[in-house]
Motif scaffolding. Structure first.
Motif, PDB file in Angstrom:
ATOM      1  N   PHE A 191       0.790  -1.229   0.000  1.00  0.00           N
ATOM      2  CA  PHE A 191       0.000   0.000   0.000  1.00  0.00           C
ATOM      3  C   PHE A 191       0.829   1.290   0.000  1.00  0.00           C
ATOM      4  O   PHE A 191       0.283   2.359   0.236  1.00  0.00           O
ATOM      5  CB  PHE A 191      -0.945   0.000   1.212  1.00  0.00           C
ATOM      6  N   GLU A 202       2.100   2.771  -2.498  1.00  0.00           N
ATOM      7  CA  GLU A 202       1.728   3.629  -3.631  1.00  0.00           C
ATOM      8  C   GLU A 202       0.414   4.362  -3.372  1.00  0.00           C
ATOM      9  O   GLU A 202       0.130   5.366  -4.027  1.00  0.00           O
ATOM     10  CB  GLU A 202       1.614   2.788  -4.907  1.00  0.00           C
ATOM     11  N   LEU A 203      -0.365   3.820  -2.451  1.00  0.00           N
ATOM     12  CA  LEU A 203      -1.612   4.509  -2.100  1.00  0.00           C
ATOM     13  C   LEU A 203      -1.352   5.684  -1.162  1.00  0.00           C
ATOM     14  O   LEU A 203      -2.036   6.701  -1.236  1.00  0.00           O
ATOM     15  CB  LEU A 203      -2.552   3.526  -1.390  1.00  0.00           C
ATOM     16  N   ARG A 249       0.759   8.140  -0.733  1.00  0.00           N
ATOM     17  CA  ARG A 249       1.780   9.088  -1.164  1.00  0.00           C
ATOM     18  C   ARG A 249       1.172  10.465  -1.441  1.00  0.00           C
ATOM     19  O   ARG A 249       1.487  11.134  -2.420  1.00  0.00           O
ATOM     20  CB  ARG A 249       2.538   8.583  -2.397  1.00  0.00           C
TER      21      ARG A 249
END
Lengths: 313, 203
Positions: free
Chosen positions: B68, B70-71, B73
């Motif tokens: 997660f 990349e979520l 950011r």
């Protein structure tokens, strides 16, 4: 060496009630018998002569004690002095009784003198016991102990525990409890080991992996259906798909990766990937778990490589 | 080093049953481990559970960040903190693993080759995963720190990303397997298996 000798030293305290009753009374009487030149000294001398004939028995006793010592060296030994005394009684009980009748009076005297000489019989050395002081008849004072055991034994509920080289009375139930606790601890230790912990964790992870596999299959089916419904037949409503799926893409891909990792690890567990030969053999023979793990691995690589690009905004 | 157990405690009793006296000596023998001789002792289930929990928590955190990151950011700082914690976690997991290995009787008996042969994949994967994670995090942070919300995925970065994720899966599997297999009591006391292995290694 001193410690190993300690158990035989427990012998001198006479277990018979007869002697226990006699000892306190005998102390003051002993002083009366002290004055020199008394008529009783003459009697004692005569007893000494008769006792000398019994002296050859003392080496036997030493041997027996050494034997007991060797037995005590083992981890757990019960020494029933009763039985040994009974055996001795069986050997020469008749002769002892006849001697008893003859030396009954002097025997009392020896008992009287003995506690005054050695107030703490437990502190005596083993060798010191065997020495007959001042010509007193040593053997005669042992005789009551050997005769009394023929009576029925009754439990007194007392336990004497050795502390600081002396035996002190202790509560029997307390010690039994402590030993029981120790046994319980050993039982727990033997039943629940670190291996059991590892196996429990492994089994629970298998459950988690199984759940993850099932959830992953359902989730991917849902993902496919949603995409095809949003895209429409022959991809006619592609802008609609992009608009709606844009917000869903990242969370769904991240969740997909999470489930894929869990189910892949679970699949690796099932085929035991660490032994490569077994895993390869399973793959060649199309073992379902091996094929599943292989396909999951391929799927995860595809997901990592394409997922990010497809969902980038 | 003696292969025989040592007596752990000794108690002596004088038991009185009526007119019968029993002299009893109770000696408790320590039959497992070599406590006080070479320092190795049996792994207690409680301690092992604690260590296993710590290792699994580190793995779960690693997996969570891998999944997660990349979520999360919205700001580069958040991702930076997550990445730093992840790398520290991987390092800490490796340290715990090595401490577990040092605690085994096999290690203390000097059979390093045997231990390394058994767990070499895990050790190598630990090092590889740490190296790949650190390099990916440094690269990503370098690109994203200056310009947010731009396409940063060059071919090299994407290859590194995929490689790191693939190695992470293998790392999770082998690390978990090693952590569980280190609970085996064979590693913590002298045994026929160990002597056989020792003879095989020497022979």
């Amino acid at each position: 060496m001193d410690r190993t000798r300690a158990p035989p030293r427990a012998l001198p305290p006479m277990p018979s009630t007869y002697t226990e009753d006699e000892i306190p009374i005998s102390r003051p009487k002993k002083k009366k018998s002290k004055p020199p030149g008394a008529l009783e000294d003459v009697v004692q001398d005569s007893i000494l002569k008769s006792s000398e004939s019994k002296e050859p028995l003392t080496p036997e006793r030493r041997k027996r004690k050494k034997k007991r010592l060797a037995e005590v060296e083992t981890s757990f030994t019960k020494q029933n002095f009763n039985t040994s005394s009974v055996i001795q009684n069986g050997n020469d009980v008749d002769s002892q009784r006849s001697v008893e009748e003859i030396v009954r009076k002097p025997r009392r005297r020896t008992k009287k003198t003995r506690p005054a000489d050695h107030e703490f019989p437990n502190d005596l050395g083993v060798e010191e016991e065997d020495i007959i002081p001042d010509g007193h008849l040593k053997l005669s004072e042992q005789h009551p102990a050997f005769i009394v055991p023929s009576l029925t034994s009754q439990p007194v509920g007392k336990l004497f525990v050795e502390k600081n080289r002396k035996f002190q009375a202790a509560d029997r139930s307390g010690i039994i409890k402590t030993t029981e606790h120790g046994d319980d601890f050993l039982d727990i230790k033997s039943t629940w080991s670190s291996m059991d912990v590892a196996l429990t964790v492994h089994r629970s992870f298998r459950m988690v992996g199984l759940f993850a596999s099932g959830f992953l299959s359902g989730y991917t089916v849902w993902n496919i259906i949603v995409i095809y419904v949003l895209a429409g037949s022959q991809l006619t409503t592609l802008p609609n798909l992009l608009e709606i799926y844009k917000g869903l893409a990242y969370p769904s891909q991240c969740f997909l990766y999470f489930l894929l990792v869990l189910s892949t690890v679970s699949a690796f567990d099932r085929i035991d990937l660490a032994s490569v030969s077994n895993a390869f053999r399973g793959l060649v023979t199309l073992d379902p778990s091996a094929v599943a793990s292989f396909s999951k691995k391929i799927q995860s690589v595809r997901s990592f490589s394409l997922g990010l690009l497809s969902t980038w905004w | 080093m003696s292969a025989f157990p040592l007596p752990s405690s000794e108690e002596r009793f004088l038991l009185v049953e009526g007119s019968t006296w029993y002299a009893v000596r109770v000696t408790r023998w320590r039959i497992s481990g070599y406590y006080g001789q070479c320092g190795a002792r049996m792994l207690q289930p409680g301690n092992y559970s604690l260590v296993l929990t710590l290792q699994f928590l580190l793995l779960i955190y690693d997996l969570f960040v891998n999944s997660f990151s990349e979520l999360l950011r919205s700001a580069p700082v958040i991702q930076l903190v997550l990445f730093i914690l992840q790398d520290v976690g991987i390092l800490f997991a490796a340290i715990v693993l090595f401490l577990m290995l040092f605690n085994t009787f096999v290690f203390q008996a000097g059979l390093l080759g045997l231990l390394f042969q058994r767990f070499q994949v895990t050790v190598l994967l630990c090092a590889l995963h740490l190296a790949l994670s650190v390099s990916l995090h440094v690269w990503l942070m370098n690109l994203r720190w200056k310009s947010e919300n731009t396409f940063v995925w060059s071919d090299g970065l994407q290859a590194l990303f995929v490689l790191q994720r693939v190695v992470a899966v293998l790392y999770f599997y082998f690390y978990k397997r090693t952590a569980l297999s280190l609970g085996d009591s064979r590693y913590y006391h002298d045994s026929l298996w160990l002597r056989t292995e020792f003879a095989r290694v020497r022979g």
